[in-house]
Scaffold this active site. Structure first.
Site, short mmCIF file in Angstrom:
data_model
loop_
_atom_site.label_atom_id
_atom_site.label_comp_id
_atom_site.label_asym_id
_atom_site.label_seq_id
_atom_site.Cartn_x
_atom_site.Cartn_y
_atom_site.Cartn_z
CB CYS A 13 9.34 -57.16 -16.02
SG CYS A 13 7.94 -58.10 -14.82
CG ASN A 16 6.21 -62.94 -14.05
OD1 ASN A 16 5.85 -64.08 -13.92
ND2 ASN A 16 5.33 -62.48 -14.81
CB CYS A 18 5.32 -54.70 -11.12
SG CYS A 18 5.51 -54.79 -9.57
NE ARG A 19 9.00 -53.40 -14.95
CZ ARG A 19 10.41 -53.56 -14.91
NH1 ARG A 19 10.85 -52.77 -15.76
NH2 ARG A 19 11.13 -54.48 -14.46
CB SER A 20 6.14 -59.09 -17.33
OG SER A 20 6.19 -59.98 -16.44
CG ASP A 133 11.24 -51.90 -11.40
OD1 ASP A 133 10.21 -51.84 -10.55
OD2 ASP A 133 12.29 -52.55 -11.01
P1 4NP Z 1 8.48 -56.23 -12.07
O1 4NP Z 1 8.93 -55.42 -10.68
O2 4NP Z 1 9.92 -56.43 -12.75
O3 4NP Z 1 7.86 -55.14 -12.76
O4 4NP Z 1 7.87 -57.19 -11.68
C1 4NP Z 1 9.80 -55.80 -9.88
C2 4NP Z 1 9.23 -56.62 -8.83
C3 4NP Z 1 10.10 -57.16 -7.75
C4 4NP Z 1 11.54 -56.36 -7.70
C5 4NP Z 1 11.87 -55.29 -8.69
C6 4NP Z 1 11.29 -55.31 -9.68
N1 4NP Z 1 12.32 -56.72 -6.67
O5 4NP Z 1 13.39 -56.11 -6.68
O6 4NP Z 1 12.11 -57.71 -5.82
#
Ligand code: 4NP
Length: 167
Positions: A13, A16, A18-20, A133
């Site tokens: 994602c 790294n 939340c989703r992945s 997201d």
């Molecule tokens: P992820 O979520 O891609 O599912 O881990 C996010 C985590 C952090 C951010 C964006 C999405 N960020 O902008 O810091």
């Protein structure tokens, strides 16, 4: 006697956190339940580097925990060499897919790169869909991510069994 291969997969994602890592945790739990833990190696990574070294987001951990899934990963950034290490790289959304496509030749992308929701049994349209997201939203966004990942992971296991494992 038929030989059994092993397979290495990486969920990717943006951050790294939340989703992945949730996909990693859900898939690890599924592999243990199905007794595939020695055949399938699972990691996750982010296309960005902002959270490198950090544990998963607390909100994602809470949602995972209440559904019996433990998340043990630390954030790392996906590197172009990772395409050599993994058999299958699964992008959580279309932006991740585009960023990953830019890191490898088209022949490798075609062979190894997939969009997570292309396996979603509830994605009945031909349209590619994202795992949304959840980072800037409320708790319901984390529950939604869990539901998508939970219902899709068995379909990914079916794909792996058919294409990589002689089971
Ligand atoms: P992820 O979520 O891609 O599912 O881990 C996010 C985590 C952090 C951010 C964006 C999405 N960020 O902008 O810091």
């Amino acid at each position: 006697m038929s030989s059994i291969n092993s397979v290495k997969i990486c969920f990717v994602c943006l951050g790294n956190i939340c989703r992945s890592p949730l996909a990693q945790g859900v898939f690890e739990t599924l592999m243990t339940k199905e007794n595939f833990q020695d055949l399938v190696h699972i990691e996750s990574a982010g296309t960005g580097n902002w959270h490198v070294g950090k544990p998963p987001d607390k909100r994602m951990q809470t949602t995972a925990g209440k559904n019996g899934v433990t998340m043990n990963s630390r954030a790392r950034q996906f590197q172009p060499e990772d395409f050599d290490r993994f058999d299958l790289v699964i992008a959580m959304d279309q932006a991740n897919l585009m960023d990953l496509s830019a890191l490898c030749p088209p022949s490798i992308a075609e062979k190894k790169l997939r969009l997570f929701r292309s396996f979603d049994p509830e994605n009945l349209s031909a349209k590619p869909l994202d795992v949304p997201d959840p980072y800037y939203g409320g708790d319901e966004g984390f529950d939604n991510v869990f539901n998508i990942v939970h219902r899709t992971s068995p379909k990914i296991l079916e794909f792996i069994k058919t294409n990589y494992l002689n089971t």
